[in-house]
Every structure is written in C-alpha cells, then in structure tokens.
Design an enzyme around this catalytic site. Structure first.
Site, mmCIF file in Angstrom:
data_model
loop_
_atom_site.group_PDB
_atom_site.id
_atom_site.type_symbol
_atom_site.label_atom_id
_atom_site.label_comp_id
_atom_site.label_asym_id
_atom_site.label_seq_id
_atom_site.Cartn_x
_atom_site.Cartn_y
_atom_site.Cartn_z
ATOM 1 C CG ASN A 1 -1.945 1.097 1.600
ATOM 2 O OD1 ASN A 1 -2.127 2.069 0.426
ATOM 3 N ND2 ASN A 1 -2.796 1.057 2.486
ATOM 4 N NE ARG B 1 -6.074 2.029 -0.143
ATOM 5 C CZ ARG B 1 -6.043 2.580 0.271
ATOM 6 N NH1 ARG B 1 -4.726 3.235 1.239
ATOM 7 N NH2 ARG B 1 -7.606 3.224 0.886
ATOM 8 C CG HIS C 1 -12.921 4.311 3.410
ATOM 9 N ND1 HIS C 1 -13.910 4.891 3.695
ATOM 10 C CD2 HIS C 1 -11.764 4.147 3.892
ATOM 11 C CE1 HIS C 1 -13.054 5.574 4.082
ATOM 12 N NE2 HIS C 1 -11.642 5.645 4.498
ATOM 13 N NE ARG D 1 -9.805 13.269 3.441
ATOM 14 C CZ ARG D 1 -9.330 11.609 3.392
ATOM 15 N NH1 ARG D 1 -10.295 11.531 3.249
ATOM 16 N NH2 ARG D 1 -8.290 11.751 2.717
ATOM 17 C CD GLU E 1 -11.578 -2.216 12.821
ATOM 18 O OE1 GLU E 1 -10.697 -2.934 13.658
ATOM 19 O OE2 GLU E 1 -11.644 -2.554 11.877
ATOM 20 C CD GLU F 1 -9.182 -0.850 4.037
ATOM 21 O OE1 GLU F 1 -8.587 -0.365 5.664
ATOM 22 O OE2 GLU F 1 -9.102 -0.514 2.999
#
Ligand code: ADP
Length: 401
Positions: free
Chosen positions: A7, A91, A180, A241, A334, A385
């Site tokens: 990634n 990714r 995502h 953001r 989570e 992921e």
C-alpha cells in the site's frame, strides 16, 4: 503460496507478507518518510521479532528494495529467497469507471491506471510507483491491482451523478465514485458469513470510521450508495476533512480570504473535520479524552461526528427500504463504544436496538452487539483490507494457470 501486499502512499509504504495456505501474516511493516529526511523502515515478523532500519530512502523503489531486503534477511526475514514471492497485490485508490473489480496488472492496465491520475493526483501516483518498482525489481512476479473505488461501481446513476451540467460528467468524469470499497466489501461479506445468511438477500449499511470515514448502503451484495464522492472529502466528518459542506461556504471564503486552490484544498482536507472543530487533535482517542475532561469544543465535535453518521444511516435505511445488518468498522467504529452507543440511540423505531452490555468495552473484535429483539443485527466487524488484497491477488493468479 506467498503474496506480498503493498500500500504505497505519498511518503509511506505499508506492506504485509501472507502465506495463503493458512492466510497467515508472516511479516508486516511500514517504510516511513520516503523521500524525506529521517526515513526508516519498521518491520515485524509473526514471531514478534522487530527491527527499525534507518536509511536514506529517496524514492519508492529504494523503499521497496529495503522491504525485500528485510524480508529475505537472515536475522529478521521470513523468506529464504525472493523467488518465494508468488505475486504482489497493490492497493490502488482510484480506478474511475475503468475498473469494477481487481485486475492482473499488464502494460495496458498500467496505461489505464495512468489515465486515472487526473482524478486522484495525490493517491494514484505513489500506487503506480510501487507497481513500477516491482516491475523493475521482480520482473517475473505477477502483480494485481485492487481498487478502493471498484466495489462502488455498482451504484446506480441516481446515486452517483452530481446535479451539475451533464456535460461535465461526459467531459471529465465528474461523478461520485466512493472509496474504502475493499473494506465495505470485506466487512459486509464477513458479517453475512458469521450470521449464516445469504449475502445476496441482505440490506446492509457499513460504517467505515477511521481517519478517513465513509458509509455505504449495500443491497443484495451491491453497493448502491456511499458517502464519499469524486474525492474522499464528501460525506462524514473525518479526522481532518470536513465532509459535506455548502459549496457556498467555499466560494465565500475564497473571495473573503483570497484563497487559491492549494490553500482551499488544505483547508477542507487537512485543517477541518474533528481537528478543525475541536482544536485538540484529529485522533479520536485524544478528542474523547479531552471531552471527558470537559473540553466544550471536543464535546461539540463528537456530537457533530455522531450526528452526521446517524443522519446517513437514516437516509440509507430509507434508500434501502429497510435494514438487516448495520456494521461498524475502522479504528473508530471497531473501538469506540461511546460512538456506537450514541449513533444507535433512539433508533428503535428503525429496528436498531443495541445491547449496552455487549457494546461496552468491546474493542477490535467481531461481535453482534444488538439485542435479540432488534430487527436489524448491529455488528462490530474488524476490517482487513490487506487480506482482501491478498485473496483477490491469489484468485487472479490462480486463474492464470
Ligand atoms: P486509517 O483510516 O488511517 O486506517 P484507522 O482505521 O486506524 O485509520 O483509525 C484511526 C482512528 O481510530 C483514530 O482516530 C484513532 O483515534 C481511532 N481509534 C483507535 N483506537 C481507538 C479507541 N480505543 N477509541 C476510540 N478511537 C480509537
């Protein structure tokens, strides 16, 4: 069968080496500060052996050379030779409308990925640098690309079009793509497996709440709406953001403060969200701590965060025409029981009833947290992921045989 998952970000390279016979992670780590002062590699083997290697890592290829070096090192490695790597999975952030699933990387695919750079100028170039580097360093090893946007390619036009002149869609591809996707796909499938229900019959809402955050509505196995748009700025409030915003605010500010494109971009991407509201941090743990100590702006930021998630859940239940499973994932989803409690409060009329005992203190563990009487199952499903990237890569290379 061993698969390396990469990634590559603008200044970091995260990696995990999987043994796919057992889906075990043999080693993982991160190269940080690529092309910056003080770069280093932090590596951990599955038996807990750890090492930090400092060095001048001036580009992604050098960073990946470090990774391959440590993976095969006598002391810290997990491989006798690089020949043991059967494939590399990457990714890739933006696949635009060109990719609706994971793909084997060929020269033609690389060309198409390069065409997507325009839509993700910050994310796609480092992803591609990782691909070029592996092409140079391990030319015989097949590579696969797994896109953040691919899962959301099933969204209908009504969800993905912006109410702008249609010509801007045809000219520039201005539409909502969502991100995502790998996580939304993984946790929704995993929840169905766990519950023993057919994925292709369920109405599911997945809340991926990490530093970046997005929520998706999944109907019978297809993403039908998601909160991020052309870029990851739209939707929920995130670490830095702003999420949904009246565009008039930007026009006003650009005029008043004579802001240029890069300052405006930094404003909405780096200085807003939880950091901007609370003034404390972008990190949820620190904000929750400040709120517990009575910091009013921290409290406000948490209330705004939860409210936005709740508002999206409500709208997606309307869109889906009901709800079977609500899932929380990502570092915040989570781990934060207070967020889950607050988001799910007063939602009984929509079939959401969480069991406070099951929710309280639950961190990073797959669990159903709704009451037996709850019409919808509410679940915490840790995302993974990297595993999805490894599995997709395995499937792609198996199909080559
Ligand atoms: P990324 O989007 O970078 O992958 P993560 O999914 O790891 O991020 O999520 C990072 C966020 O999760 C941070 O805001 C962090 O504070 C939050 N987080 C991690 N652990 C906890 C916790 N125990 N309670 C609340 N928030 C947590």
């Amino acid at each position: 069968m061993k698969i390396l998952v990469l990634n590559c970000g603008s200044s970091s390279i995260k990696y995990q080496l999987f043994d796919m016979t057992s889906s075990e992670v043999l080693a993982k780590g991160i190269v940080e500060k690529v092309a910056l002062k003080g770069s280093f590699l932090k590596h951990e083997r599955s038996d807990g052996e750890k090492v930090i290697l400092e060095g001048e890592i001036l580009d992604h290829q050098t960073g990946i050379e470090y990774v391959l070096g440590v993976l095969t090192s006598e002391k810290y490695g997990s491989l006798k030779s690089l020949n043991e790597i059967d494939a590399v999975g990457h990714r890739v952030v933006h696949g635009a409308e060109k990719f609706n699933s994971s793909v084997l990387i060929t020269n033609e695919v690389i060309e198409k990925m390069e065409e997507c750079i325009d839509l993700a100028p910050l994310h796609n170039p480092p992803n591609l640098k990782g691909i070029y580097a592996i092409k140079n360093l391990l030319p015989q090893v097949p590579q696969a690309g797994v896109f953040d946007t691919a899962f959301h390619q099933t969204m209908p036009e009504t969800s993905y079009m912006y109410a702008l002149p249609y010509s801007l869609y045809t000219k520039y591809g201005i539409r909502r793509y969502g991100f995502h996707g790998t996580s939304h796909r993984y946790v929704s499938k995993k929840a169905c497996q766990e519950l023993g229900v057919d994925y292709f019959t369920q109405k599911i809402i997945t809340c991926h709440l990490g530093n970046g955050a997005s929520i998706a509505a999944i109907d019978k196995g297809k993403s039908v709406d998601t909160s991020m748009g052309l870029t990851p700025v739209e939707g929920l409030i995130m670490g830095t953001r702003c999420g949904d915003l009246d565009l008039g605010v930007l026009l006003y500010l650009m005029d008043k403060e004579e802001l240029g494109i890069s300052t405006t971009s930094a404003l909405i991407n780096k200085h807003s969200g939880m950091l901007g509201i609370s003034g404390v941090s972008s990190d949820m743990r620190e904000i929750e701590k400040a709120a517990a100590e009575g910091n009013k702006r921290a409290i406000l930021s948490l209330e705004m965060y939860d409210y936005r998630v709740k508002k999206y859940i409500g709208s997606y239940i309307a869109t889906l025409g009901g709800l079977d499973i609500l899932i929380f994932t990502g570092g915040i989803g989570e781990n934060s029981d207070t967020l889950r409690k607050s988001v799910c409060s007063n939602m009984e009329f929509l079939g959401i009833e969480i069991d406070e005992q099951k929710n309280k203190g639950l961190r990073g563990k797959l669990e159903v947290i709704s009451k037996p009487s709850s019409k919808a199952k509410v679940m915490v499903v840790p995302t993974n992921e990297e595993l999805v990237i490894a599995e997709d890569t395995l499937e792609i290379i198996n199909n080559l045989k």
